[in-house]
Design a protein around this motif. Structure first.
Motif, PDB file in Angstrom:
ATOM      1  N   PRO A  71      13.128  19.041  13.679  1.00  0.00           N
ATOM      2  CA  PRO A  71      12.651  20.207  12.925  1.00  0.00           C
ATOM      3  C   PRO A  71      12.354  19.810  11.481  1.00  0.00           C
ATOM      4  CG  PRO A  71      14.747  20.672  14.027  1.00  0.00           C
ATOM      5  CD  PRO A  71      14.485  19.210  14.200  1.00  0.00           C
ATOM      6  N   PRO A  72      11.381  20.435  10.886  1.00  0.00           N
ATOM      7  CA  PRO A  72      10.988  20.052   9.526  1.00  0.00           C
ATOM      8  C   PRO A  72      12.015  20.491   8.494  1.00  0.00           C
ATOM      9  CG  PRO A  72       9.803  22.013  10.226  1.00  0.00           C
ATOM     10  CD  PRO A  72      10.595  21.556  11.414  1.00  0.00           C
ATOM     11  N   ALA A  73      11.986  19.846   7.352  1.00  0.00           N
ATOM     12  CA  ALA A  73      12.823  20.270   6.230  1.00  0.00           C
ATOM     13  C   ALA A  73      12.286  21.589   5.692  1.00  0.00           C
ATOM     14  CB  ALA A  73      12.782  19.207   5.135  1.00  0.00           C
ATOM     15  N   ALA A  74      13.212  22.389   5.157  1.00  0.00           N
ATOM     16  CA  ALA A  74      12.817  23.700   4.631  1.00  0.00           C
ATOM     17  C   ALA A  74      11.736  23.558   3.558  1.00  0.00           C
ATOM     18  CB  ALA A  74      14.038  24.426   4.078  1.00  0.00           C
ATOM     19  N   GLY A  75      11.838  22.481   2.771  1.00  0.00           N
ATOM     20  CA  GLY A  75      10.862  22.294   1.691  1.00  0.00           C
ATOM     21  C   GLY A  75       9.450  22.092   2.213  1.00  0.00           C
ATOM     22  N   LEU A  76       9.353  21.449   3.366  1.00  0.00           N
ATOM     23  CA  LEU A  76       8.027  21.204   3.937  1.00  0.00           C
ATOM     24  C   LEU A  76       7.422  22.519   4.436  1.00  0.00           C
ATOM     25  CD1 LEU A  76       6.216  18.712   4.425  1.00  0.00           C
ATOM     26  CD2 LEU A  76       7.030  18.725   6.803  1.00  0.00           C
ATOM     27  N   ALA A 192      -0.493  13.635  -0.472  1.00  0.00           N
ATOM     28  CA  ALA A 192      -1.276  12.800   0.440  1.00  0.00           C
ATOM     29  C   ALA A 192      -1.707  13.682   1.593  1.00  0.00           C
ATOM     30  CB  ALA A 192      -0.423  11.636   0.951  1.00  0.00           C
ATOM     31  N   ILE A 193      -2.752  13.255   2.293  1.00  0.00           N
ATOM     32  CA  ILE A 193      -3.289  14.106   3.350  1.00  0.00           C
ATOM     33  C   ILE A 193      -2.256  14.315   4.455  1.00  0.00           C
ATOM     34  CG2 ILE A 193      -4.460  12.312   4.712  1.00  0.00           C
ATOM     35  CD1 ILE A 193      -5.776  15.856   3.879  1.00  0.00           C
ATOM     36  N   ASP A 194      -1.411  13.294   4.715  1.00  0.00           N
ATOM     37  CA  ASP A 194      -0.379  13.464   5.748  1.00  0.00           C
ATOM     38  C   ASP A 194       0.562  14.601   5.383  1.00  0.00           C
ATOM     39  OD1 ASP A 194      -1.471  11.468   7.124  1.00  0.00           O
ATOM     40  OD2 ASP A 194       0.184  10.024   6.873  1.00  0.00           O
ATOM     41  N   VAL A 197      -1.189  18.038   6.040  1.00  0.00           N
ATOM     42  CA  VAL A 197      -1.267  18.495   7.438  1.00  0.00           C
ATOM     43  C   VAL A 197       0.130  18.686   8.036  1.00  0.00           C
ATOM     44  CG1 VAL A 197      -3.566  17.507   7.807  1.00  0.00           C
ATOM     45  CG2 VAL A 197      -1.540  16.174   8.458  1.00  0.00           C
ATOM     46  N   ASN A 198       1.091  17.851   7.636  1.00  0.00           N
ATOM     47  CA  ASN A 198       2.451  18.044   8.155  1.00  0.00           C
ATOM     48  C   ASN A 198       3.032  19.368   7.676  1.00  0.00           C
ATOM     49  OD1 ASN A 198       2.362  15.592   9.443  1.00  0.00           O
ATOM     50  ND2 ASN A 198       3.457  14.473   7.823  1.00  0.00           N
ATOM     51  N   ALA A 199       2.775  19.680   6.423  1.00  0.00           N
ATOM     52  CA  ALA A 199       3.319  20.921   5.863  1.00  0.00           C
ATOM     53  C   ALA A 199       2.673  22.129   6.546  1.00  0.00           C
ATOM     54  CB  ALA A 199       3.073  20.961   4.354  1.00  0.00           C
TER      55      ALA A 199
END
Lengths: 409, 438
Positions: A71-76, A192-194, A197-199
């Motif tokens: 799962p992603p970090a809350a910040g993301l 960065a573009i990654d 799109v990840n966010a």
């Protein structure tokens, strides 16, 4: 001269407010003209709660396939939400993701059959809802993207959507903006573009909307959650009308899609309509429709872009005019329907199926005339309307907890 | 549909010349359709400023303010004497002067820029002196600065859309003459009518805004949001959802408090508003574009306001699309231009409740704005509606055409071909003259 300060008002599409039961006061964050409203009234646990939705899922939905790395970090998630509503993500400063996937309109565009992008360019296809998009794969009506991370670049770079000349150009523009630099720092990401799109993918995965009355009835044993009519509709859906052949319902969950591609006739219907009919009905005022000569309409129209569906991805003639089966969760909030937005109401969709779609060589054999009484049509519609999640109002609030990003000094 | 038809001048087009000679010496308005707070050009206009939309691949491709010499006898009469490009395409559309007429403010409907030109220093060569790029942020989310209208010390800007969904809900925005945001007044909606009578029909849409100070009222009209006005016109006509998103209302406001007082149902996108100019003529006209109807907004003896449909424009079934109207200084004649059939129509409005068409002429294959001189003797037309609404192919004529009007007939004085001159799509016209500043 008396001057009043900027006012704000509720900004909830009436249909959504009604369907999702949003009481006026509840939607405090959904205000127009509330630049910066977000920060002030924001729920301090907003991002943690959002991550929890990814992990915990919701009644009626299968466990979410977790992205690589968990799962992603809350910040993301917080960064993704912000980017999603930032119009500076397009060079013209007009298009954010949120201008086409509008929270109050079921995370789609209800005011248009197919949206318009940068400088008014025409899109061919209806904007799908992003509710429960984490379970959708492959993405797009023709299935050309495999993951949310891969999908996001497409609208960012498409000339008719957000029209960035390149990912590098986008990143350079973001890096030049002090607000944006700050947002990336807060999220712990490099510009960065990654990261972009990840966010975006991370936040979209949090748009989990299950637990509808249907789910209560079917998966939580609440006998009274559905009316007799809705239950009759479900019986038809899985029985005589055979909808579930494509809009799948499993014993312990229901995505209402097989995630496969089928020809329902909608694709050829648009071609046939364009080729026939000397007059076009145009509603010039509520309830007042005039028939306009097609030649007059064409004098102010671009040539119509063709749409061959899944064929455009695979090149396989068998895939011509096939489109991905959409989920039917929250479908009452996402009109108009089908890949081209050509059907306005659920009643029209059910009648389309009942009449056997559009007979032609490629039509899926499971689409055939149905012997439905008017009460059956209404029951199917009632059933479809029972698939609305009570959590949508909270997701709209989550979405609107950030101000829309606009160019400024 | 392009067959030139001259349906003409029946007994009705009476004594216009006489009427024009008696034009009231009122100082409340300028060339008939401007803010009452502006100084006006009552004699010969020297220049016509044309806010022109750039076309990709045509000339420099940029939006520009084009200045045309309108001085009869001048060596450059009827010619482009100056152009000022603004650095890109922003969907150039409308604009207006500030209260001392030293500046012309011009809006871009796509990206919401406002370009401020100095027209005083050298009226034949307007100069870009300021660009406001944060209109949407400063206004709290208003998109598409459209009508720009002078009030004392400030400009009242009617928006067309918003930054949350690009739909039609929008606001009136006030800026100081210096270019600072002062206030944003969101239009009433059925959710938030702000106390307006009949607020349940309010749609929150915007287009034009015009004031009648002696009655302390202001009227606003309603068009459509960014998604529609930026969209290919043919695509939109065929999209039933999009067609549901047009303004259906005119709102009467309290001018001083900027509170909406009353909402009138005027179906089919009422656009330009023209207050009559006579000191006792407490009424305004507006034309509903999609339904092709003229409406009169008027006050009765009990100070109650009404909106009444008073005439059809052409055959509404064919969607002629009235896009601009211009009232004569004596309140007797109303020019109406219709985009689809390219026609200018003159209505005798001496009885405002019963406008009668007295003249029509096809000006081009498409037609948009109309502006007349104070004495009504000169009438100017431009061709472009919106970048993505203009006709395609050969029908896409782009011109400014100037005519003399003798009360019976329009006689062409000159024309500028904006395609041939590689200028773009001409839209709004405003007049300039050095005499204003002497």
């Amino acid at each position: 001269m008396i001057v009043r300060p900027a006012r704000s008002f509720l900004w909830v599409a009436p249909a959504i407010a009604a369907m999702a039961g949003i009481a006026a006061g509840q939607a405090a964050a959904a205000e127009i003209g509330a630049a910066g409203a977000g920060a002030a009234g924001a729920d301090p646990l907003r991002d943690e709660r959002a991550v929890t939705r990814i992990v915990a899922g919701a009644l009626g939905l299968p466990a979410m396939a977790q992205p690589p790395g968990g799962p992603p970090a809350a910040g993301l998630v917080a960064l993704g939400r912000r980017l999603f509503f930032d119009r500076r993500l397009s060079p013209s400063g007009t298009m954010s993701c949120g201008m086409c996937h509008i929270p109050e309109q079921g995370f789609t565009s209800q005011e248009l059959a197919t949206p318009v992008g940068s400088h008014g360019r025409s899109l061919r296809r209806n904007a799908p809802t992003l509710l429960n998009v984490a379970w959708v794969t492959p993405l797009f009506h023709d299935g050309r993207a495999a993951s949310l991370e891969g999908q996001a670049l497409s609208p960012l770079l498409a000339p008719d959507e957000m029209a960035n000349p390149s990912a590098d150009a986008l990143v350079a523009r973001l890096a030049a903006d002090p607000d944006m630099r700050q947002a990336f720092v807060e999220s712990g990401s490099e510009i960065a573009i990654d990261a972009v799109v990840n966010a975006l993918a991370a936040w979209q995965r949090t748009l989990v909307a299950g637990g509808s009355r249907f789910d209560q009835w079917r998966f939580a044993g609440d006998e009274n959650a559905l009316t007799d009519e809705e239950r009759h509709g479900f019986a038809l859906f899985t029985g005589a009308a055979n909808c579930a052949a494509c809009h799948t319902v499993a014993p312990d969950h229901a995505l209402f899609t097989d995630l496969m591609f089928h020809d329902t006739g909608i694709g050829v219907r648009a071609d046939l309509a364009a080729a026939s009919g000397l007059q076009v009905p145009v509603e010039i005022a509520p309830g007042r429709t005039v028939l306009v000569d097609r030649a007059l309409v064409e004098s102010v129209a671009e040539p119509r872009a063709s749409d061959l569906g899944r064929f455009e991805v695979t090149g396989d003639p068998a895939d011509r005019h096939r489109y991905r089966t959409p989920s039917l969760r929250n479908v009452a909030l996402t009109a108009p329907y089908m890949h081209d937005g050509s059907l306005a109401t659920l009643g029209e969709v059910v009648r389309f199926y009942a009449s056997g779609g559009v007979p032609h060589a490629g039509l899926d054999p499971r689409i055939r005339p149905l012997d439905l009484a008017e009460s059956d049509v209404l029951a199917l519609v009632a059933f479809l309307e029972s698939l609305t999640s009570p959590d949508v109002a909270a997701l709209v609030r989550d979405a609107r907890s950030v101000p829309v990003g606009n160019a400024g000094p | 549909m392009h067959s030139p038809r001259f349906l003409l001048a029946t007994s009705g087009s009476i004594c216009l010349a006489v009427a024009l000679a008696l034009a009231p010496a009122s100082a409340r308005a300028d060339e008939t359709c401007q803010s009452p707070y502006l100084p006006k050009i009552t004699g010969q206009e020297e220049f016509v400023y044309v806010w022109t939309l750039g076309v990709e691949g045509l000339g420099d491709g940029e939006d520009k303010l084009v200045t045309i010499d309108a001085r009869p006898g001048s060596k450059t009469y009827g010619k482009v004497v100056h152009t000022a490009s603004v650095g890109g395409r922003f969907e150039a559309h409308h604009g207006g002067f500030n209260d001392d007429r030293s500046q012309l403010w011009l809006g871009g409907l796509d990206t919401s820029e406002i370009f401020v030109f100095d027209v005083r220093t050298d009226p034949g060569r307007p100069r870009l002196v300021k660009t406001i790029r944060d209109f949407t942020r400063a206004s709290g989310g208003v998109v598409g600065p459209h009508g720009i209208y002078a009030l004392p010390g400030r400009l009242l800007i009617s928006g067309l859309s918003n930054d949350r969904d690009h739909g039609g809900r929008t606001a009136l925005v006030e800026y100081s003459n210096e270019g600072k945001h002062i206030a944003t007044h969101w239009n009433p909606t059925s959710d938030k009518p702000f106390g307006a009578a009949r607020g349940e029909v309010a749609d929150g849409y915007g287009y034009d805004v015009r004031v009648l100070p002696r009655k302390n009222v202001m009227l606003s009209s309603s068009f459509t949001g960014w998604s529609n006005y930026m969209m290919d016109f043919g695509k939109m006509l065929q999209d039933p959802e999009a067609m549901k998103r047009f303004g259906q209302t005119v709102v009467l406001w309290n001018l001083h408090t900027r509170q909406p007082r009353e909402v009138f149902q005027v179906p089919g996108a009422p656009l330009e508003i023209r207050w009559a100019l006579g000191p006792t003529h407490d009424y305004a006209f507006t034309a509903a574009a999609l339904t092709s109807k003229l409406w009169l907004v008027h006050v009765d003896r009990d100070e109650k306001w009404h909106a009444t449909a008073v005439a059809d424009i052409g055959d509404p079934e064919q969607i002629p699309l009235p896009v601009d109207i211009s009232i004569s200084a004596d309140d007797r004649l109303l020019w109406v231009t219709t985009f689809m059939d390219g026609k200018a129509r003159a209505f005798d409005i001496s009885d405002p409740f019963h406008p009668r068409q007295t003249y029509e002429k096809e000006i081009g294959r498409q037609l948009n704005m109309v502006s007349q001189s104070w004495d009504g003797a000169r009438v100017y037309f431009t061709s472009s509606l919106l970048a993505n609404w203009d006709k395609k192919g050969d029908d896409n004529e782009q011109f400014l055409k100037a005519y003399a009007w003798n009360g019976k007939e329009l006689d062409q004085a000159f024309a500028v071909d904006f395609n041939a001159e590689k200028l773009g799509r001409p839209h709004l016209m405003r007049f300039g003259s050095a005499s204003l500043y002497r």
